[in-house]
Design a protein around this motif. Structure first.
Motif, PDB file in Angstrom:
ATOM      1  N   TYR A   1      69.665  13.239  27.707  1.00  0.00           N
ATOM      2  CA  TYR A   1      70.687  12.239  26.833  1.00  0.00           C
ATOM      3  C   TYR A   1      70.905  12.669  25.462  1.00  0.00           C
ATOM      4  O   TYR A   1      70.003  13.059  24.672  1.00  0.00           O
ATOM      5  CB  TYR A   1      69.939  10.808  26.863  1.00  0.00           C
TER       6      TYR A   1
ATOM      7  N   SER B   1      76.585  12.978  26.097  1.00  0.00           N
ATOM      8  CA  SER B   1      76.365  11.592  26.814  1.00  0.00           C
ATOM      9  C   SER B   1      77.144  10.652  26.006  1.00  0.00           C
ATOM     10  O   SER B   1      77.929   9.809  26.542  1.00  0.00           O
ATOM     11  CB  SER B   1      74.853  11.260  26.880  1.00  0.00           C
TER      12      SER B   1
ATOM     13  N   ARG C   1      71.595   8.514  30.627  1.00  0.00           N
ATOM     14  CA  ARG C   1      71.546   7.377  29.728  1.00  0.00           C
ATOM     15  C   ARG C   1      70.363   7.118  29.092  1.00  0.00           C
ATOM     16  O   ARG C   1      69.581   8.136  28.919  1.00  0.00           O
ATOM     17  CB  ARG C   1      71.285   6.007  30.871  1.00  0.00           C
ATOM     18  N   GLU C   2      70.450   6.398  27.995  1.00  0.00           N
ATOM     19  CA  GLU C   2      69.501   6.356  26.826  1.00  0.00           C
ATOM     20  C   GLU C   2      67.916   6.414  27.524  1.00  0.00           C
ATOM     21  O   GLU C   2      67.824   5.783  28.359  1.00  0.00           O
ATOM     22  CB  GLU C   2      69.625   5.284  25.878  1.00  0.00           C
TER      23      GLU C   2
ATOM     24  N   GLN D   1      80.432   8.698  26.998  1.00  0.00           N
ATOM     25  CA  GLN D   1      80.317   7.365  27.353  1.00  0.00           C
ATOM     26  C   GLN D   1      81.013   6.381  26.545  1.00  0.00           C
ATOM     27  O   GLN D   1      81.070   5.168  27.017  1.00  0.00           O
ATOM     28  CB  GLN D   1      78.938   7.146  27.723  1.00  0.00           C
TER      29      GLN D   1
ATOM     30  N   THR E   1      71.451   3.070  22.579  1.00  0.00           N
ATOM     31  CA  THR E   1      72.572   3.209  23.324  1.00  0.00           C
ATOM     32  C   THR E   1      73.947   3.514  22.779  1.00  0.00           C
ATOM     33  O   THR E   1      73.771   3.643  21.600  1.00  0.00           O
ATOM     34  CB  THR E   1      72.473   1.532  24.070  1.00  0.00           C
TER      35      THR E   1
ATOM     36  N   ASP F   1      83.946   5.953  31.438  1.00  0.00           N
ATOM     37  CA  ASP F   1      82.916   5.489  32.479  1.00  0.00           C
ATOM     38  C   ASP F   1      82.743   6.772  33.147  1.00  0.00           C
ATOM     39  O   ASP F   1      83.801   7.433  33.717  1.00  0.00           O
ATOM     40  CB  ASP F   1      83.535   4.237  33.364  1.00  0.00           C
TER      41      ASP F   1
END
Length: 250
Positions: free
Chosen positions: A145, A149, A139-140, A153, A238, A157
């Motif tokens: 990442y 990623s 994740r961020e 994403q 994000t 999911d």
């Protein structure tokens, strides 16, 4: 038997427990069509062939393995596609599930191929080098990442299922492995176009140490670059941030 080819990154799964865990993970989402990438020595294939009522196919590049698999598993005669997965035509016209102990030297390219087919892929259960698996699910704010990623994403999911020890393979690789699952997202972030999204993400992370403003300035007008979000670095954004920024690109 068969020989192992380093040039094709061949490390064949030999641990029956891991094979069963992968099949168990597969069966958590119902499917009718299944494609295995790189069956190799057939460790996983023999379990997949036993699944009832499934239209099964597999793609294998290595001619020696193709011939060996057909001898060992006569049911594969009409189910094995002798081709490079990275250039093969989509094997089913209807939605399908994808599974594989993916060759580590092309694992990122396999994921980009999955993205090309995302409209037809129901689920992916894949064995990757642990570092690649961690990148896909990061994740961020995480130091790993990056491009993979964000692009994966945006459309899937992602779940990190379990890790696999080197001794589960022949020959044992020098790295640990992990199995992840990709499931299509119910709601894909709004973006002006997928092409713009891909260009933005790749450009931003190609100079990830710079602020976003300096990394992607060629894609925006000076006015658009006044947005405070451009003070951040790529790994701080994000997936939704990247999608939103496609609307103000030149």
């Amino acid at each position: 038997m068969y020989t192992l080819k380093k040039s094709l990154g061949q490390h064949f799964l030999v641990d029956e427990n891991i094979c069963r865990k992968i099949v168990q993970a597969l069966q958590q989402h119902p499917f009718q069509r299944l494609l295995e990438v790189g069956p190799g020595g057939g460790a996983l294939t023999k379990y997949l062939l036993g699944l009832p009522g499934i239209d099964f196919k597999c793609v294998e590049l290595d001619e020696e393995k193709v011939n060996w698999l057909k001898q060992q598993y006569p049911a594969l005669q009409t189910k094995i596609i002798h081709h490079d997965f990275l250039t093969v035509d989509q094997p089913f016209s209807d939605p399908f599930t994808l599974v594989g102990n993916f060759p580590y030297n092309i694992s990122s390219q396999i994921l980009f191929r999955v993205l090309e087919w995302k409209g037809s892929v129901e689920v992916v259960i894949g064995m990757f080098q642990k570092e690649v698996a961690q990148r896909v699910v990061a994740r961020e704010g995480n130091k790993v990442y990056g491009i993979l990623s964000v692009l994966v994403q945006a459309f899937f999911d992602v779940e990190y299922l379990f890790e696999v020890h080197e001794n589960a393979f022949n020959p044992p690789p020098k790295v640990k492995s992990a199995v992840i699952r990709l499931t299509p997202r119910q709601a894909i972030p709004e973006m002006s176009s997928e092409r713009r999204f891909f260009v933005l993400v790749k450009t931003a992370f190609n100079q990830r140490r710079k602020t976003l403003r300096n990394a992607v300035k060629s894609l925006y007008t000076p006015e658009a670059l006044k947005d405070p979000i451009f003070d951040k670095r790529a790994e701080q954004l994000t997936v939704n941030d990247f999608a939103r920024l496609t609307f103000t690109m030149k």
